[in-house]
Design an enzyme around this catalytic site. Structure first.
Site, PDB file in Angstrom:
ATOM      1  N   CYS A 112     -65.933  80.599 -16.039  1.00  0.00           N
ATOM      2  CA  CYS A 112     -65.375  79.995 -17.251  1.00  0.00           C
ATOM      3  C   CYS A 112     -63.838  79.992 -17.212  1.00  0.00           C
ATOM      4  O   CYS A 112     -63.254  79.330 -16.375  1.00  0.00           O
ATOM      5  CB  CYS A 112     -65.932  80.661 -18.509  1.00  0.00           C
ATOM      6  SG  CYS A 112     -65.603  79.702 -20.001  1.00  0.00           S
ATOM      7  N   HIS A 218     -71.642  80.168 -18.090  1.00  0.00           N
ATOM      8  CA  HIS A 218     -71.706  81.629 -18.161  1.00  0.00           C
ATOM      9  C   HIS A 218     -73.029  82.152 -17.584  1.00  0.00           C
ATOM     10  O   HIS A 218     -73.941  82.505 -18.337  1.00  0.00           O
ATOM     11  CB  HIS A 218     -71.549  82.101 -19.610  1.00  0.00           C
ATOM     12  CG  HIS A 218     -70.139  82.069 -20.100  1.00  0.00           C
ATOM     13  ND1 HIS A 218     -69.293  83.158 -20.030  1.00  0.00           N
ATOM     14  CD2 HIS A 218     -69.413  81.062 -20.641  1.00  0.00           C
ATOM     15  CE1 HIS A 218     -68.107  82.827 -20.519  1.00  0.00           C
ATOM     16  NE2 HIS A 218     -68.146  81.563 -20.903  1.00  0.00           N
ATOM     17  N   GLU A 220     -73.665  84.951 -16.451  1.00  0.00           N
ATOM     18  CA  GLU A 220     -73.901  86.369 -16.827  1.00  0.00           C
ATOM     19  C   GLU A 220     -74.693  86.485 -18.126  1.00  0.00           C
ATOM     20  O   GLU A 220     -75.217  87.557 -18.422  1.00  0.00           O
ATOM     21  CB  GLU A 220     -72.565  87.122 -16.937  1.00  0.00           C
ATOM     22  CG  GLU A 220     -71.793  86.946 -18.237  1.00  0.00           C
ATOM     23  CD  GLU A 220     -71.099  85.592 -18.385  1.00  0.00           C
ATOM     24  OE1 GLU A 220     -71.177  84.772 -17.447  1.00  0.00           O
ATOM     25  OE2 GLU A 220     -70.478  85.377 -19.443  1.00  0.00           O
TER      26      GLU A 220
END
Ligand code: MN
Length: 244
Positions: A112, A218, A220
Site C-alpha cells: 500500500c 492489503h 495482510e
C-alpha cells in the site's frame, strides 16, 4: 540458508488519548502474516542516520507497510486538499530504507503506502486523490466499521504474465482496496506488474532477480482465509531464506 529470517517493519507514529502520548505502532496483520510464513518480524521505531543503517544492515529483509499519505513535496507537488497531513520523519526513514535495501540487494516487500514510498524513493510520482484526478475510476477507498471486513475482495487485478508477481499469484487476483492515492509515473527502477480494471497501478517490481515488489492492496488482511494472499508472504520469506 536462513531458517528464521529477521524482517524489519518500520512503525508509524500516533498519539494515545487522553494525554496524546506519542508512540510507535503497527498493525497486527503485518506481523502475523510474516509469522505465518515462518519469518521473525522486527518492529523498527523510526531511527535516523547511523542508527537506521545499523538496524537495517542487521536485518535479512525489509517490509514497508500501509499508512497515511506521503508528503507530496517528496515528488515535487503541492498538497492536494484531500492529501493527509504529512509525517516527514516516517517519509524520511522509509525512503532511506527503500533506497538502501535496493542498493544492497536486500529483499523488500512493500504494501500500500509502502509501494508508493518505494516508487517515490526512486523518482516516481503519485496520484494524490483518485476520486478527483482519474475520471471513470472504480471505488478504491473502502472504510468499514468492522475491521474483519477488510479481508473482503472489492476488485480484481490483472497481473503481467512474465512477472515475479504472476509467478506467485498467477495472472489474476481478487483484492481489497483501501487507498485514495496511487502510483502515477512509475520510477524507472520498476515496472508496473498489476493493474485494476480502471488502469490504476496495483503492483510494481524491479527489473532483475532481486526481490523488490510492491502491491497496492492489503494481503495482510486477507491471508488468514485466502491461500493466494498467504503465498505472497510465503514467496517473500522463502526467497529471503534462500538468498540470505
Ligand atoms: Mn485498489
Amino acid at each position: 540458508m536462513i531458517e528464521k529470517p529477521l524482517i524489519g517493519i518500520p512503525c508509524f507514529q500516533d498519539t494515545f488519548p487522553p494525554q496524546q502520548r506519542p508512540r510507535f505502532v503497527t498493525y497486527h496483520g503485518y506481523v502475523k502474516a510474516l509469522e505465518a510464513a515462518g519469518a521473525v518480524p522486527v518492529l523498527l521505531p523510526l531511527p535516523t542516520g547511523e542508527a537506521l543503517e545499523t538496524a537495517r544492515s542487521r536485518l535479512d529483509a525489509i517490509m514497508l507497510v500501509g499508512g497515511d499519505d506521503m508528503n507530496p513535496a517528496r515528488y515535487g507537488q503541492e498538497r492536494h486538499p484531500k492529501s493527509e497531513p504529512p509525517d516527514d520523519l516516517r517519509d524520511e526513514v522509509e525512503i532511506t530504507l527503500a533506497r538502501r535495501a535496493i542498493e544492497t540487494h536486500q529483499p523488500l516487500l512493500a504494501i500500500c503506502r509502502g509501494m508508493q514510498v518505494l516508487n517515490v524513493a526512486f523518482g516516481g510520482t503519485l496520484i494524490q486523490h483518485i476520486g478527483d484526478q482519474v475520471p471513470g475510476a472504480i471505488q478504491h477507498e473502502f472504510n468499514y466499521d468492522d475491521y474483519h471486513r477488510r479481508q473482503e475482495i472489492t476488485h480484481t487485478v490483472e497481473i503481467v504474465p512474465d512477472s515475479r508477481l504472476a509467478s506467485i499469484l498467477g495472472t489474476q487476483a481478487g483484492v481489497n482496496s483501501f487507498h485514495h492515492q496511487a502510483v502515477a509515473k512509475v520510477a524507472e527502477a520498476f515496472r508496473p506488474v498489476a493493474c485494476a480494471p480502471d488502469g490504476i497501478v496495483e503492483g510494481i517490481e524491479g527489473h532483475n532477480e532481486h526481490f523488490a515488489l510492491g502491491v497496492q492492496w492489503h494481503p495482510e488482511d486477507m491471508f488468514h482465509a485466502n491461500a493466494q494472499m498467504l503465498s505472497l508472504f510465503q514467496a517473500f520469506v522463502d526467497f529471503v531464506r534462500r538468498v540470505g
